[in-house]
Scaffold this motif. Structure first.
Motif, PDB file in Angstrom:
ATOM      1  N   GLY A  44       0.782  -1.234   0.000  1.00  0.00           N
ATOM      2  CA  GLY A  44       0.000   0.000   0.000  1.00  0.00           C
ATOM      3  C   GLY A  44       0.812   1.282   0.000  1.00  0.00           C
ATOM      4  N   GLU A  45       2.136   1.191   0.046  1.00  0.00           N
ATOM      5  CA  GLU A  45       2.975   2.387   0.027  1.00  0.00           C
ATOM      6  C   GLU A  45       3.822   2.416  -1.238  1.00  0.00           C
ATOM      7  OE1 GLU A  45       5.069   3.492   3.599  1.00  0.00           O
ATOM      8  OE2 GLU A  45       3.833   2.096   4.757  1.00  0.00           O
ATOM      9  N   VAL A  46       4.120   3.624  -1.706  1.00  0.00           N
ATOM     10  CA  VAL A  46       4.928   3.799  -2.915  1.00  0.00           C
ATOM     11  C   VAL A  46       6.365   4.120  -2.515  1.00  0.00           C
ATOM     12  CG1 VAL A  46       5.252   5.181  -5.004  1.00  0.00           C
ATOM     13  CG2 VAL A  46       2.943   4.548  -4.263  1.00  0.00           C
ATOM     14  N   TYR A  47       7.303   3.417  -3.139  1.00  0.00           N
ATOM     15  CA  TYR A  47       8.736   3.609  -2.904  1.00  0.00           C
ATOM     16  C   TYR A  47       9.397   3.969  -4.229  1.00  0.00           C
ATOM     17  CZ  TYR A  47       7.767   1.216   1.464  1.00  0.00           C
ATOM     18  OH  TYR A  47       7.249   0.861   2.683  1.00  0.00           O
ATOM     19  N   SER A  48      10.186   5.030  -4.222  1.00  0.00           N
ATOM     20  CA  SER A  48      10.925   5.432  -5.412  1.00  0.00           C
ATOM     21  C   SER A  48      12.324   4.839  -5.358  1.00  0.00           C
ATOM     22  CB  SER A  48      11.038   6.953  -5.489  1.00  0.00           C
ATOM     23  OG  SER A  48       9.761   7.516  -5.644  1.00  0.00           O
ATOM     24  N   GLY A  49      12.824   4.431  -6.514  1.00  0.00           N
ATOM     25  CA  GLY A  49      14.178   3.897  -6.593  1.00  0.00           C
ATOM     26  C   GLY A  49      14.263   2.468  -6.107  1.00  0.00           C
ATOM     27  N   PRO A  50      15.493   1.970  -5.896  1.00  0.00           N
ATOM     28  CA  PRO A  50      15.684   0.595  -5.438  1.00  0.00           C
ATOM     29  C   PRO A  50      15.036   0.372  -4.073  1.00  0.00           C
ATOM     30  CG  PRO A  50      17.743   1.512  -6.238  1.00  0.00           C
ATOM     31  CD  PRO A  50      16.764   2.649  -6.162  1.00  0.00           C
ATOM     32  N   VAL A  51      14.493  -0.820  -3.873  1.00  0.00           N
ATOM     33  CA  VAL A  51      13.776  -1.125  -2.633  1.00  0.00           C
ATOM     34  C   VAL A  51      14.108  -2.546  -2.173  1.00  0.00           C
ATOM     35  CG1 VAL A  51      11.691  -1.927  -3.805  1.00  0.00           C
ATOM     36  CG2 VAL A  51      11.499  -0.998  -1.526  1.00  0.00           C
ATOM     37  N   LEU A  52      14.094  -2.734  -0.846  1.00  0.00           N
ATOM     38  CA  LEU A  52      14.330  -4.039  -0.233  1.00  0.00           C
ATOM     39  C   LEU A  52      13.138  -4.344   0.651  1.00  0.00           C
ATOM     40  CD1 LEU A  52      16.219  -6.436   0.463  1.00  0.00           C
ATOM     41  CD2 LEU A  52      17.220  -4.978   2.239  1.00  0.00           C
ATOM     42  N   THR A  53      12.559  -5.532   0.493  1.00  0.00           N
ATOM     43  CA  THR A  53      11.413  -5.909   1.310  1.00  0.00           C
ATOM     44  C   THR A  53      11.549  -7.362   1.744  1.00  0.00           C
ATOM     45  OG1 THR A  53       8.996  -5.866   1.478  1.00  0.00           O
ATOM     46  CG2 THR A  53       9.913  -6.577  -0.637  1.00  0.00           C
ATOM     47  N   GLY A  54      11.037  -7.636   2.916  1.00  0.00           N
ATOM     48  CA  GLY A  54      11.119  -8.984   3.455  1.00  0.00           C
ATOM     49  C   GLY A  54      10.591  -9.014   4.875  1.00  0.00           C
ATOM     50  N   PRO A  55      11.042  -9.984   5.661  1.00  0.00           N
ATOM     51  CA  PRO A  55      10.498 -10.148   7.009  1.00  0.00           C
ATOM     52  C   PRO A  55      10.786  -8.975   7.950  1.00  0.00           C
ATOM     53  CG  PRO A  55      12.368 -11.620   6.656  1.00  0.00           C
ATOM     54  CD  PRO A  55      12.042 -10.993   5.335  1.00  0.00           C
ATOM     55  N   ALA A  56      11.810  -8.191   7.668  1.00  0.00           N
ATOM     56  CA  ALA A  56      12.151  -7.049   8.524  1.00  0.00           C
ATOM     57  C   ALA A  56      11.446  -5.772   8.096  1.00  0.00           C
ATOM     58  CB  ALA A  56      13.657  -6.839   8.535  1.00  0.00           C
ATOM     59  N   GLY A  57      10.624  -5.826   7.058  1.00  0.00           N
ATOM     60  CA  GLY A  57       9.926  -4.650   6.572  1.00  0.00           C
ATOM     61  C   GLY A  57      10.398  -4.245   5.189  1.00  0.00           C
ATOM     62  N   THR A  58       9.966  -3.055   4.788  1.00  0.00           N
ATOM     63  CA  THR A  58      10.261  -2.539   3.452  1.00  0.00           C
ATOM     64  C   THR A  58      10.883  -1.161   3.566  1.00  0.00           C
ATOM     65  OG1 THR A  58       8.365  -3.737   2.567  1.00  0.00           O
ATOM     66  CG2 THR A  58       9.247  -1.974   1.203  1.00  0.00           C
ATOM     67  N   GLY A  59      11.885  -0.900   2.725  1.00  0.00           N
ATOM     68  CA  GLY A  59      12.500   0.414   2.726  1.00  0.00           C
ATOM     69  C   GLY A  59      13.434   0.583   1.551  1.00  0.00           C
ATOM     70  N   PRO A  60      14.004   1.768   1.431  1.00  0.00           N
ATOM     71  CA  PRO A  60      14.946   2.028   0.342  1.00  0.00           C
ATOM     72  C   PRO A  60      16.151   1.102   0.445  1.00  0.00           C
ATOM     73  CG  PRO A  60      14.417   4.053   1.533  1.00  0.00           C
ATOM     74  CD  PRO A  60      13.821   2.915   2.292  1.00  0.00           C
ATOM     75  N   TRP A  61      16.717   0.812  -0.698  1.00  0.00           N
ATOM     76  CA  TRP A  61      17.912  -0.034  -0.776  1.00  0.00           C
ATOM     77  C   TRP A  61      18.952   0.731  -1.584  1.00  0.00           C
ATOM     78  CZ3 TRP A  61      18.696  -3.864  -5.165  1.00  0.00           C
ATOM     79  CH2 TRP A  61      19.877  -4.606  -4.989  1.00  0.00           C
ATOM     80  N   GLY A  62      20.214   0.614  -1.228  1.00  0.00           N
ATOM     81  CA  GLY A  62      21.294   1.324  -1.905  1.00  0.00           C
ATOM     82  C   GLY A  62      21.689   0.745  -3.249  1.00  0.00           C
ATOM     83  N   GLY A  63      20.962  -0.254  -3.740  1.00  0.00           N
ATOM     84  CA  GLY A  63      21.271  -0.848  -5.037  1.00  0.00           C
ATOM     85  C   GLY A  63      22.396  -1.864  -4.941  1.00  0.00           C
ATOM     86  N   LEU A  64      22.968  -2.188  -6.068  1.00  0.00           N
ATOM     87  CA  LEU A  64      23.970  -3.253  -6.138  1.00  0.00           C
ATOM     88  C   LEU A  64      25.246  -2.957  -5.365  1.00  0.00           C
ATOM     89  CD1 LEU A  64      23.525  -4.269  -9.886  1.00  0.00           C
ATOM     90  CD2 LEU A  64      22.542  -5.356  -7.852  1.00  0.00           C
ATOM     91  N   ASP A  65      25.433  -1.712  -4.936  1.00  0.00           N
ATOM     92  CA  ASP A  65      26.593  -1.357  -4.121  1.00  0.00           C
ATOM     93  C   ASP A  65      26.334  -1.547  -2.631  1.00  0.00           C
ATOM     94  OD1 ASP A  65      28.089  -0.620  -6.359  1.00  0.00           O
ATOM     95  OD2 ASP A  65      27.284   1.419  -6.320  1.00  0.00           O
TER      96      ASP A  65
END
Length: 117
Positions: A26-47
């Motif tokens: 239900g939430e919109v995230y811009s750019g790379p994102v990481l989601t799983g058992p600890a929640g969802t949030g921005p991700w720094g990408g392949l670095d």
């Protein structure tokens, strides 16, 4: 036809995506994102290997979506994830999101790292 209601436990399903964004739980995230058992949030990408290796022991498989097309992970990142003991599946982001949702609905211990399409 039999329909079953899907329960996603604490992790959130991917509900949609578009150029540069993902809608997860239900939430919109811009750019790379990481989601799983600890929640969802921005991700720094392949670095950002640290965010992914922190999942070791909490998940069985990490799906990595590489954008609109499938691509190989950088060798350094691949090595770090394998050394952390993570099972890794690399595919295009749309396919990774669909696969994640299916396995999430089955109660699997998984996480998803996505690069935008």
């Amino acid at each position: 036809m039999r329909l079953n209601e899907i329960t996603f436990t604490d992790a959130k399903p991917v509900e949609g995506y578009g150029p540069g964004f993902f809608r997860i739980g239900g939430e919109v995230y811009s750019g790379p994102v990481l989601t799983g058992p600890a929640g969802t949030g921005p991700w720094g990408g392949l670095d950002d290997a640290a965010a992914l290796t922190d999942l070791a022991g909490r998940i069985d498989v990490l799906f990595v979506g590489t954008g609109a097309d499938i691509a190989h992970l950088p060798e350094t990142l691949q090595t770090q994830l394998e050394e952390a003991g993570l099972g890794i599946e690399v595919m295009a982001s749309p396919a990774a999101a669909r696969t994640y949702n299916i396995l999430l609905s089955e109660g699997r211990r998984i996480a998803l790292a996505l690069l935008p399409v």
